[in-house]
Write a protein that holds these residues in place. Structure first.
Motif, PDB file in Angstrom:
ATOM      1  N   GLY A 211       0.787  -1.224   0.000  1.00 53.43           N
ATOM      2  CA  GLY A 211       0.000   0.000   0.000  1.00 53.43           C
ATOM      3  C   GLY A 211       0.820   1.276   0.000  1.00 53.43           C
ATOM      4  O   GLY A 211       0.257   2.363   0.144  1.00 53.43           O
ATOM      5  N   CYS A 212       2.141   1.159  -0.168  1.00 52.67           N
ATOM      6  CA  CYS A 212       3.000   2.349  -0.199  1.00 52.67           C
ATOM      7  C   CYS A 212       3.069   2.874  -1.634  1.00 52.67           C
ATOM      8  O   CYS A 212       3.808   2.354  -2.471  1.00 52.67           O
ATOM      9  N   GLY A 213       2.305   3.912  -1.916  1.00 50.08           N
ATOM     10  CA  GLY A 213       2.245   4.413  -3.286  1.00 50.08           C
ATOM     11  C   GLY A 213       3.456   5.202  -3.719  1.00 50.08           C
ATOM     12  O   GLY A 213       3.615   5.471  -4.915  1.00 50.08           O
ATOM     13  N   SER A 214       4.335   5.565  -2.778  1.00 52.41           N
ATOM     14  CA  SER A 214       5.496   6.384  -3.144  1.00 52.41           C
ATOM     15  C   SER A 214       6.715   5.556  -3.526  1.00 52.41           C
ATOM     16  O   SER A 214       7.737   6.113  -3.918  1.00 52.41           O
ATOM     17  N   ILE A 215       6.626   4.218  -3.400  1.00 52.81           N
ATOM     18  CA  ILE A 215       7.758   3.342  -3.730  1.00 52.81           C
ATOM     19  C   ILE A 215       7.268   2.204  -4.612  1.00 52.81           C
ATOM     20  O   ILE A 215       6.245   1.571  -4.323  1.00 52.81           O
ATOM     21  N   ARG A 216       8.022   1.934  -5.649  1.00 55.07           N
ATOM     22  CA  ARG A 216       7.696   0.854  -6.591  1.00 55.07           C
ATOM     23  C   ARG A 216       8.795  -0.208  -6.492  1.00 55.07           C
ATOM     24  O   ARG A 216       9.969   0.078  -6.778  1.00 55.07           O
ATOM     25  N   LEU A 217       8.456  -1.417  -6.086  1.00 56.35           N
ATOM     26  CA  LEU A 217       9.433  -2.493  -5.968  1.00 56.35           C
ATOM     27  C   LEU A 217       9.638  -3.156  -7.327  1.00 56.35           C
ATOM     28  O   LEU A 217       8.742  -3.831  -7.839  1.00 56.35           O
ATOM     29  N   GLU A 218      10.835  -2.969  -7.885  1.00 55.14           N
ATOM     30  CA  GLU A 218      11.115  -3.502  -9.227  1.00 55.14           C
ATOM     31  C   GLU A 218      11.885  -4.812  -9.206  1.00 55.14           C
ATOM     32  O   GLU A 218      12.074  -5.425 -10.261  1.00 55.14           O
ATOM     33  N   GLY A 219      12.349  -5.248  -8.018  1.00 55.68           N
ATOM     34  CA  GLY A 219      13.034  -6.534  -7.992  1.00 55.68           C
ATOM     35  C   GLY A 219      13.995  -6.659  -6.836  1.00 55.68           C
ATOM     36  O   GLY A 219      13.863  -5.984  -5.807  1.00 55.68           O
ATOM     37  N   PHE A 220      15.011  -7.522  -7.026  1.00 52.54           N
ATOM     38  CA  PHE A 220      15.956  -7.860  -5.966  1.00 52.54           C
ATOM     39  C   PHE A 220      17.375  -7.859  -6.541  1.00 52.54           C
ATOM     40  O   PHE A 220      17.574  -8.048  -7.747  1.00 52.54           O
ATOM     41  N   SER A 221      18.333  -7.658  -5.646  1.00 57.46           N
ATOM     42  CA  SER A 221      19.732  -7.648  -6.084  1.00 57.46           C
ATOM     43  C   SER A 221      20.594  -8.355  -5.054  1.00 57.46           C
ATOM     44  O   SER A 221      20.194  -8.555  -3.902  1.00 57.46           O
ATOM     45  N   PHE A 222      21.790  -8.742  -5.478  1.00 60.25           N
ATOM     46  CA  PHE A 222      22.788  -9.300  -4.565  1.00 60.25           C
ATOM     47  C   PHE A 222      24.168  -9.059  -5.151  1.00 60.25           C
ATOM     48  O   PHE A 222      24.327  -8.698  -6.317  1.00 60.25           O
ATOM     49  N   HIS A 223      25.173  -9.252  -4.320  1.00 53.25           N
ATOM     50  CA  HIS A 223      26.560  -9.225  -4.794  1.00 53.25           C
ATOM     51  C   HIS A 223      27.318 -10.328  -4.089  1.00 53.25           C
ATOM     52  O   HIS A 223      27.192 -10.505  -2.876  1.00 53.25           O
TER      53      HIS A 223
ATOM     54  N   GLY B 295       1.410  -7.759  -5.357  1.00 56.58           N
ATOM     55  CA  GLY B 295       1.071  -6.569  -6.121  1.00 56.58           C
ATOM     56  C   GLY B 295       2.245  -5.743  -6.608  1.00 56.58           C
ATOM     57  O   GLY B 295       2.052  -4.651  -7.147  1.00 56.58           O
ATOM     58  N   HIS B 296       3.466  -6.248  -6.451  1.00 53.40           N
ATOM     59  CA  HIS B 296       4.649  -5.517  -6.911  1.00 53.40           C
ATOM     60  C   HIS B 296       5.059  -6.014  -8.296  1.00 53.40           C
ATOM     61  O   HIS B 296       4.947  -7.213  -8.588  1.00 53.40           O
ATOM     62  N   PRO B 297       5.584  -5.127  -9.163  1.00 53.35           N
ATOM     63  CA  PRO B 297       5.982  -5.584 -10.506  1.00 53.35           C
ATOM     64  C   PRO B 297       7.138  -6.583 -10.480  1.00 53.35           C
ATOM     65  O   PRO B 297       7.102  -7.599 -11.165  1.00 53.35           O
ATOM     66  N   ALA B 298       8.185  -6.312  -9.700  1.00 46.53           N
ATOM     67  CA  ALA B 298       9.307  -7.243  -9.499  1.00 46.53           C
ATOM     68  C   ALA B 298       9.752  -7.915 -10.795  1.00 46.53           C
ATOM     69  O   ALA B 298       9.663  -9.136 -10.948  1.00 46.53           O
ATOM     70  N   THR B 299      10.253  -7.117 -11.719  1.00 50.64           N
ATOM     71  CA  THR B 299      10.637  -7.632 -13.035  1.00 50.64           C
ATOM     72  C   THR B 299      12.141  -7.670 -13.268  1.00 50.64           C
ATOM     73  O   THR B 299      12.577  -8.022 -14.362  1.00 50.64           O
ATOM     74  N   THR B 300      12.948  -7.308 -12.253  1.00 46.94           N
ATOM     75  CA  THR B 300      14.390  -7.196 -12.463  1.00 46.94           C
ATOM     76  C   THR B 300      15.167  -7.893 -11.349  1.00 46.94           C
ATOM     77  O   THR B 300      14.823  -7.776 -10.172  1.00 46.94           O
ATOM     78  N   LEU B 301      16.217  -8.598 -11.742  1.00 41.32           N
ATOM     79  CA  LEU B 301      17.204  -9.147 -10.810  1.00 41.32           C
ATOM     80  C   LEU B 301      18.566  -8.577 -11.164  1.00 41.32           C
ATOM     81  O   LEU B 301      18.932  -8.524 -12.342  1.00 41.32           O
ATOM     82  N   SER B 302      19.329  -8.163 -10.158  1.00 39.89           N
ATOM     83  CA  SER B 302      20.709  -7.747 -10.395  1.00 39.89           C
ATOM     84  C   SER B 302      21.649  -8.703  -9.682  1.00 39.89           C
ATOM     85  O   SER B 302      21.508  -8.941  -8.473  1.00 39.89           O
ATOM     86  N   ILE B 303      22.617  -9.239 -10.419  1.00 47.53           N
ATOM     87  CA  ILE B 303      23.577 -10.172  -9.831  1.00 47.53           C
ATOM     88  C   ILE B 303      24.912  -9.490  -9.537  1.00 47.53           C
ATOM     89  O   ILE B 303      25.901 -10.158  -9.244  1.00 47.53           O
ATOM     90  N   GLY B 304      24.954  -8.164  -9.625  1.00 48.17           N
ATOM     91  CA  GLY B 304      26.163  -7.432  -9.255  1.00 48.17           C
ATOM     92  C   GLY B 304      27.295  -7.595 -10.260  1.00 48.17           C
ATOM     93  O   GLY B 304      27.080  -7.827 -11.452  1.00 48.17           O
ATOM     94  N   GLY B 305      28.515  -7.476  -9.746  1.00 48.63           N
ATOM     95  CA  GLY B 305      29.704  -7.559 -10.598  1.00 48.63           C
ATOM     96  C   GLY B 305      30.486  -8.828 -10.321  1.00 48.63           C
ATOM     97  O   GLY B 305      29.918  -9.888 -10.090  1.00 48.63           O
ATOM     98  N   GLY B 306      31.821  -8.701 -10.347  1.00 49.99           N
ATOM     99  CA  GLY B 306      32.657  -9.873 -10.136  1.00 49.99           C
ATOM    100  C   GLY B 306      32.880 -10.691 -11.388  1.00 49.99           C
ATOM    101  O   GLY B 306      32.997 -11.924 -11.322  1.00 49.99           O
ATOM    102  N   PHE B 307      32.943 -10.037 -12.543  1.00 51.64           N
ATOM    103  CA  PHE B 307      33.236 -10.727 -13.797  1.00 51.64           C
ATOM    104  C   PHE B 307      34.751 -10.662 -14.031  1.00 51.64           C
ATOM    105  O   PHE B 307      35.340  -9.589 -14.091  1.00 51.64           O
ATOM    106  N   GLY B 308      35.361 -11.816 -14.156  1.00 48.92           N
ATOM    107  CA  GLY B 308      36.819 -11.885 -14.221  1.00 48.92           C
ATOM    108  C   GLY B 308      37.395 -11.204 -15.449  1.00 48.92           C
ATOM    109  O   GLY B 308      36.729 -11.023 -16.468  1.00 48.92           O
TER     110      GLY B 308
END
Length: 452
Positions: free
Chosen positions: A195-207, A234-247
């Motif tokens: 019910g928080c209209g001022s924030i839109r949850l687009e997904g999750f991230s990790f590193h 009710g959140h869109p949650a369409t994005t995952l970020s796996i961070g960096g660490g690419f050799g």
């Protein structure tokens, strides 16, 4: 075989380290082969300097985008800006369709100045200041929220007509990191967002620390389930970020194997030893590592099936082979290890421009001596122009192809990623080395400008 170094006969001994030659791009060879370019830049600047070639950043971005396209995955690249302060690198991102990952007001404004749009920014880091949160929401940036208090502060800002775009940063299981939220904290965040209209949850991230493709694919797969659960709330949650660490692959496999299998503290000035080194040979670097992540356990198919975009935040890997660092030799002396002589150079800069040394490790790709002239291989260590015994650019006795002379240039290759400026300092009131940007000109020539 003897050679003369400053009037002293030196014989190369068996205790010299084996060479660890760096991979060189065509543009680097062109710059090194130019009889005037580096000497003229050094004369004009009067001190150490860094060289950036932004066209290579564009190629690296293209490589990651191609890996996404090959896997038919909706993917986005965010350049981890902390890896290098160069304005030219941020401009290359704007020109080649990459976003920028920033962690301060300074980094955010610098990215905007180079043409990166607000919606193309990801804002990371712990306990972000209110000023950073305010500016990020005003520009529509994507925020990786690190703790519940930050989420609460963000909800009270109310600074934008559009909802703040956020991802929740997950603390990986069994991780000792201070970053990210536990399962309980993630659940509390989801409850707070109802019910928080001022924030839109687009997904999750990790590193994740290290360079394990399987670990990244496995955790990304687990976070798909988090996205699907968030959608039921009710959140869109369409994005995952796996961070960096690419050799990044700095040196050939054979040279790296020889070093790691035979390394001996007697190869180093004063018998210096280190507990660990960056993996300077990496068999599947950058885009190849991304491809391996997407292939593992059907991750690409699962992302497609669930309409999830995958975000990555490479820093070092986006700057691979995009720059080098140049020092001028100021002095040379002879030292001995068990009666075997070697050269100890002093150059006109500090190891703060080779940051690996300040993490109790060594930057191992061999520096190059310019100009190239015939000579006898000479074991050489490199010290800095400071009053600190510990300020060494190269503790290892590098087999330079000839004895270095005062006025020669010593070029450390592939330093754009985390080496040039992450620890730079005006210690001793020495000026911070400027960055020079190379631009292609007609006839294989380069033109150069100072980085803005």
């Amino acid at each position: 075989m003897g050679l003369d170094v400053g009037g002293v006969g030196v014989t190369r001994g068996s205790r010299s380290a084996a060479p660890i030659p760096a991979h060189l791009d065509d543009w680097e060879r062109r710059a090194l082969d130019d009889p005037n370019l580096l000497g003229d830049i050094g004369f004009a600047l009067g001190g150490p300097f860094h060289v950036m070639y932004p066209a290579r950043v564009g190629r690296n971005i293209g490589g990651f985008r191609a890996a996404f396209e090959q896997a038919r995955v909706d993917g986005v690249v965010y350049y981890g800006k902390k890896a290098n302060k160069s304005a030219a690198a941020a401009r290359a991102c704007a020109e080649h369709g990459a976003g920028v990952d920033v962690s301060s007001v300074g980094e955010l404004t610098a990215a905007l100045t180079q043409g990166v749009r607000g919606a193309e920014l990801m804002v990371t880091g712990p306990a972000k200041s209110d000023d950073l949160l305010w500016l990020a929401t005003r520009h529509g940036a994507l925020l990786a929220v690190d703790d519940l208090g930050e989420l609460e502060r963000l909800a009270t800002l109310g600074t934008s007509a559009a909802p703040a775009r956020v991802m929740l940063r997950v603390l990986p299981a069994a991780s000792a990191s201070r970053f990210g939220m536990t399962d309980a904290e993630i659940n509390s965040a989801l409850t707070a967002l109802e019910g928080c209209g001022s924030i839109r949850l687009e997904g999750f991230s990790f590193h994740l620390s290290g360079y394990d493709a399987v670990a990244r694919a496995t955790l990304a797969g687990a976070l798909i389930a988090r996205c699907l659960h968030a959608r039921t709330l009710g959140h869109p949650a369409t994005t995952l970020s796996i961070g960096g660490g690419f050799g990044v692959d700095y040196v050939p496999a054979t040279a790296w194997a020889e070093f790691t299998e035979q390394v001996d503290r007697q190869w180093f000035h004063s018998g210096k030893s280190f507990e660990s080194y960056y993996p300077y040979h990496f068999p599947a670097p950058g885009p190849a590592m991304l491809a391996a992540i997407l292939e593992h356990d059907g991750l690409a198919q699962r992302l497609r099936d669930n309409t999830i975009r995958l975000a990555i935040e490479p820093g070092r890997a986006l700057l691979a082979h995009a720059g080098f660092t140049v020092f001028r030799v100021q002095g040379s002396k002879i030292r001995h290890a068990d009666d075997v002589p070697y050269c100890l150079l002093t150059v006109d800069g500090t190891s703060l421009s080779l940051s690996e040394q300040w993490f109790d490790s060594e930057y191992l790709p061999d520096p190059l001596l310019w100009p190239a002239r015939p000579g006898t291989p000479t074991p050489t260590c490199v010290g800095a122009a400071t009053c600190l015994d510990s300020d060494m650019l190269s503790w290892r006795r590098i087999p330079l192809p000839r004895a270095a002379a005062v006025g020669d240039l010593l070029i450390y290759p592939n330093t754009a990623g985390y080496q040039m400026d992450s620890n730079e300092s005006a210690f001793h009131d020495l000026p911070i080395p400027p960055k020079v940007v190379l631009h292609d000109a007609a006839g294989d020539r380069f033109r150069w400008t100072l980085d803005s």
